[in-house]
Structure formats: structure tokens, C-alpha cells
Design a protein around this motif. Sequence first.
Motif, PDB file in Angstrom:
ATOM      1  N   LYS A   1      37.530  31.926  34.101  1.00 51.89           N
ATOM      2  CA  LYS A   1      38.595  32.667  33.417  1.00 51.89           C
ATOM      3  C   LYS A   1      39.458  33.473  34.382  1.00 51.89           C
ATOM      4  N   SER A   2      39.012  33.599  35.626  1.00 59.98           N
ATOM      5  CA  SER A   2      39.765  34.393  36.607  1.00 59.98           C
ATOM      6  C   SER A   2      39.778  33.678  37.946  1.00 59.98           C
ATOM      7  N   SER A   3      40.878  33.026  38.262  1.00 62.73           N
ATOM      8  CA  SER A   3      40.977  32.274  39.515  1.00 62.73           C
ATOM      9  C   SER A   3      40.948  33.199  40.722  1.00 62.73           C
ATOM     10  N   GLU A   4      41.492  34.398  40.572  1.00 63.85           N
ATOM     11  CA  GLU A   4      41.470  35.357  41.688  1.00 63.85           C
ATOM     12  C   GLU A   4      40.034  35.775  42.008  1.00 63.85           C
ATOM     13  N   ALA A   5      39.260  36.112  40.968  1.00 60.16           N
ATOM     14  CA  ALA A   5      37.867  36.522  41.167  1.00 60.16           C
ATOM     15  C   ALA A   5      37.033  35.362  41.702  1.00 60.16           C
ATOM     16  N   LYS A   6      37.304  34.161  41.226  1.00 57.57           N
ATOM     17  CA  LYS A   6      36.569  32.972  41.678  1.00 57.57           C
ATOM     18  C   LYS A   6      36.772  32.740  43.169  1.00 57.57           C
ATOM     19  N   ASP A   7      38.006  32.878  43.646  1.00 61.73           N
ATOM     20  CA  ASP A   7      38.276  32.667  45.064  1.00 61.73           C
ATOM     21  C   ASP A   7      37.654  33.765  45.922  1.00 61.73           C
ATOM     22  N   LEU A   8      37.641  34.993  45.416  1.00 59.66           N
ATOM     23  CA  LEU A   8      37.010  36.079  46.164  1.00 59.66           C
ATOM     24  C   LEU A   8      35.520  35.809  46.329  1.00 59.66           C
ATOM     25  N   ALA A   9      34.866  35.354  45.259  1.00 59.69           N
ATOM     26  CA  ALA A   9      33.438  35.028  45.338  1.00 59.69           C
ATOM     27  C   ALA A   9      33.203  33.850  46.281  1.00 59.69           C
TER      28      ALA A   9
ATOM     29  N   ASN B   1      47.019  35.778  50.680  1.00 56.46           N
ATOM     30  CA  ASN B   1      48.424  35.695  50.303  1.00 56.46           C
ATOM     31  C   ASN B   1      49.135  37.008  50.603  1.00 56.46           C
ATOM     32  N   LYS B   2      50.422  37.072  50.323  1.00 54.10           N
ATOM     33  CA  LYS B   2      51.188  38.264  50.695  1.00 54.10           C
ATOM     34  C   LYS B   2      50.783  39.493  49.887  1.00 54.10           C
ATOM     35  N   GLN B   3      50.068  39.271  48.771  1.00 55.07           N
ATOM     36  CA  GLN B   3      49.551  40.387  47.972  1.00 55.07           C
ATOM     37  C   GLN B   3      48.204  40.896  48.500  1.00 55.07           C
ATOM     38  N   GLY B   4      47.664  40.232  49.552  1.00 52.89           N
ATOM     39  CA  GLY B   4      46.387  40.651  50.099  1.00 52.89           C
ATOM     40  C   GLY B   4      45.188  40.108  49.351  1.00 52.89           C
ATOM     41  N   GLN B   5      45.381  39.040  48.573  1.00 48.79           N
ATOM     42  CA  GLN B   5      44.288  38.424  47.829  1.00 48.79           C
ATOM     43  C   GLN B   5      43.711  37.252  48.621  1.00 48.79           C
ATOM     44  N   PHE B   6      42.384  37.098  48.583  1.00 50.93           N
ATOM     45  CA  PHE B   6      41.764  35.935  49.197  1.00 50.93           C
ATOM     46  C   PHE B   6      42.137  34.678  48.417  1.00 50.93           C
ATOM     47  N   MET B   7      42.457  33.600  49.146  1.00 45.07           N
ATOM     48  CA  MET B   7      42.709  32.296  48.539  1.00 45.07           C
ATOM     49  C   MET B   7      41.919  31.254  49.324  1.00 45.07           C
ATOM     50  N   THR B   8      41.300  30.312  48.626  1.00 39.38           N
ATOM     51  CA  THR B   8      40.538  29.278  49.315  1.00 39.38           C
ATOM     52  C   THR B   8      41.351  27.979  49.384  1.00 39.38           C
ATOM     53  N   LEU B   9      40.969  27.115  50.334  1.00 38.13           N
ATOM     54  CA  LEU B   9      41.811  25.981  50.740  1.00 38.13           C
ATOM     55  C   LEU B   9      41.351  24.643  50.185  1.00 38.13           C
ATOM     56  N   GLY B  10      40.528  24.663  49.132  1.00 30.74           N
ATOM     57  CA  GLY B  10      40.065  23.403  48.564  1.00 30.74           C
ATOM     58  C   GLY B  10      38.767  22.957  49.204  1.00 30.74           C
TER      59      GLY B  10
ATOM     60  N   GLY C   1      50.581  29.141  47.162  1.00 32.92           N
ATOM     61  CA  GLY C   1      50.203  28.064  46.243  1.00 32.92           C
ATOM     62  C   GLY C   1      49.176  28.532  45.239  1.00 32.92           C
ATOM     63  N   ASP C   2      48.240  27.651  44.913  1.00 30.33           N
ATOM     64  CA  ASP C   2      47.270  27.913  43.855  1.00 30.33           C
ATOM     65  C   ASP C   2      45.943  28.391  44.412  1.00 30.33           C
ATOM     66  N   PHE C   3      45.313  29.319  43.697  1.00 26.56           N
ATOM     67  CA  PHE C   3      43.944  29.681  44.029  1.00 26.56           C
ATOM     68  C   PHE C   3      43.059  28.435  43.966  1.00 26.56           C
ATOM     69  N   SER C   4      42.056  28.398  44.820  1.00 25.62           N
ATOM     70  CA  SER C   4      41.081  27.291  44.930  1.00 25.62           C
ATOM     71  C   SER C   4      41.642  26.052  45.610  1.00 25.62           C
ATOM     72  N   ASN C   5      42.952  26.002  45.832  1.00 28.07           N
ATOM     73  CA  ASN C   5      43.542  24.862  46.545  1.00 28.07           C
ATOM     74  C   ASN C   5      44.817  25.311  47.252  1.00 28.07           C
ATOM     75  N   ALA C   6      44.717  26.413  47.968  1.00 24.48           N
ATOM     76  CA  ALA C   6      45.891  27.010  48.593  1.00 24.48           C
ATOM     77  C   ALA C   6      46.341  26.210  49.812  1.00 24.48           C
ATOM     78  N   ALA C   7      47.580  26.440  50.195  1.00 26.13           N
ATOM     79  CA  ALA C   7      48.136  25.858  51.417  1.00 26.13           C
ATOM     80  C   ALA C   7      48.301  26.963  52.451  1.00 26.13           C
ATOM     81  N   ILE C   8      48.208  26.601  53.716  1.00 29.08           N
ATOM     82  CA  ILE C   8      48.466  27.567  54.789  1.00 29.08           C
ATOM     83  C   ILE C   8      49.964  27.611  55.041  1.00 29.08           C
ATOM     84  N   GLU C   9      50.558  28.760  54.793  1.00 29.22           N
ATOM     85  CA  GLU C   9      51.999  28.946  54.968  1.00 29.22           C
ATOM     86  C   GLU C   9      52.346  29.160  56.433  1.00 29.22           C
ATOM     87  N   LYS C  10      51.572  30.018  57.099  1.00 30.92           N
ATOM     88  CA  LYS C  10      51.808  30.303  58.514  1.00 30.92           C
ATOM     89  C   LYS C  10      50.584  31.003  59.075  1.00 30.92           C
TER      90      LYS C  10
END
Length: 243
Positions: free
Chosen positions: A62-70, A141-150, A107-116
Motif C-alpha cells: 500500500k506504500s511504495s515509498e515505505a516498501k523501497d525504504l525497507a 530522489n530529489k525529495q531525499g527518498q530512497f528508491m530501488t533500481l529493480g 521514475g517509479d519506486f521499486s524500478n527507478a532509473a539513475i538520473e545522474k
Amino acid sequence: MIIQKFGGVAMQNQQQRAKCIQHIKKALLKYRSVVVVVSAMGRGDDAYSTDRLLNVTDAFEKSSEAKDLAAACGELIASAVMSAELVSEGIDNTIIYGQNTGIRTNGDFSNAAIEKINTSHLLKTLETHSCLIVPGFQGMNKQGQFMTLGRGGSDLTAIALAAALQASHVEFYKDVPAVMSADPRTVTHYERFDKLTFDEFLPLLDCSRPIIQKKAAIHAKKTATPLHIRGIASNEEGTWILP
């Protein structure tokens, strides 16, 4: 310098990690600097594997942000363990994680892209430490949230860092000694490769258990980053993937 990438099987237990440390020692003798990228420890139901962490609660769906942090915690734990065990072996190192890696994602949580990748902190730290430990599979991401790369995203971390830092190549340590034409655990007849081009290598990744993440291999081709795929339990030459 080189990048060394150790996957979940290589990080699974202390006996396996001792083999990783031997490979790191050899690389430090041969190269000026080594950046070590690690995956979460183990697979499946192993205590600190990504799957185990994500099975803590169904609510993560139910929470992609929390899922990626875990999910990101698996590689952070693995980095801490590897760093401590290297220190116990007399190898000076430091861990670079979070914003300090400079890996900006979108991009999307759980399948993010590396911007730079901003390499300034990494390069500054390499002035005082010859061995850096970096958790794979994640950026911020620019908001300081963890994102995973798939799935398999630690491979992409290693290759993207190699390109950004202009490393000589990336060494991948696997539970097989080289790239094969088929999975040796499921078939009896297969070809073992000493050297491949990226165009020869990429089709071999279209399977249920690719030896590295295909998205990562495509990035390596795009950035002309040489790859060296070797077995964690041996000193065999393995397979070179070259531009």
C-alpha cells in the motif's frame, strides 16, 4: 581503480564473505583503489535478504515509498557487515551511503532509473581511503527518498559507478565460474565463454536467472564499461565482456 560487485550468494554467510575479502585484498594489491558494491545478504527466506525484509508486512503493497525504504535496508546491513569484517582483517575502509553516494534517481519506486551521479564525495573520500563500501540497488530522489533500481539493481549501481568514476572495469563475483551458454544447474551440455562482446552477451540475459541484470548490461554497453564475471569460490579467469 576498479569496482567489485558481490551478490547475495557471495554475501550470504561469514564463510562466503571470507572469500569476498580475499578477492578484495588481491584487488587492493593490484589497483590503487577499490569500490566494493554489495547486495543484500542471501536470497529467498534468508534472514536479511530483500524478499525476507519485504515480507515483514503485507502493508508494504500500500506504500511504495515505505516498501523501497525497507528494501534498501538489506544492502545497508550488508555494507555494515562487510565493512566491519574488512576492519577485522586489517583492511581500512569506509561506507558511503545515502545522499553521499551521489546517486540521484527518478521514475517509479521499486524500478527507478539513475538520473545522474555526483562523484564529488566519492572522489574526496578516495583521497584518504583506498577501499569504499557502497550499498547497491538504491539511490535517492530529489525529495531525499530512497528508491530501488529493480530486481538485480545492485549490478546497475556497480556499472553506473564505474562509468562515473572512470574505473578500469567491474568485477562481478558469482556462484558460477564464468558466463555459460545455459544454466549449468539445469542442463548438462553448455558452452563456457572466455570473452564476449556486449552484442553476444546481451541475448544470454534473456532467461529466468540472468547472470547480471540486463538493464545494467545495457548501461555497460552504452558507457563502454568492461565487465569481468568470475566465480566467488575460485581464482579462474572467468569471462570478459568487452566493448
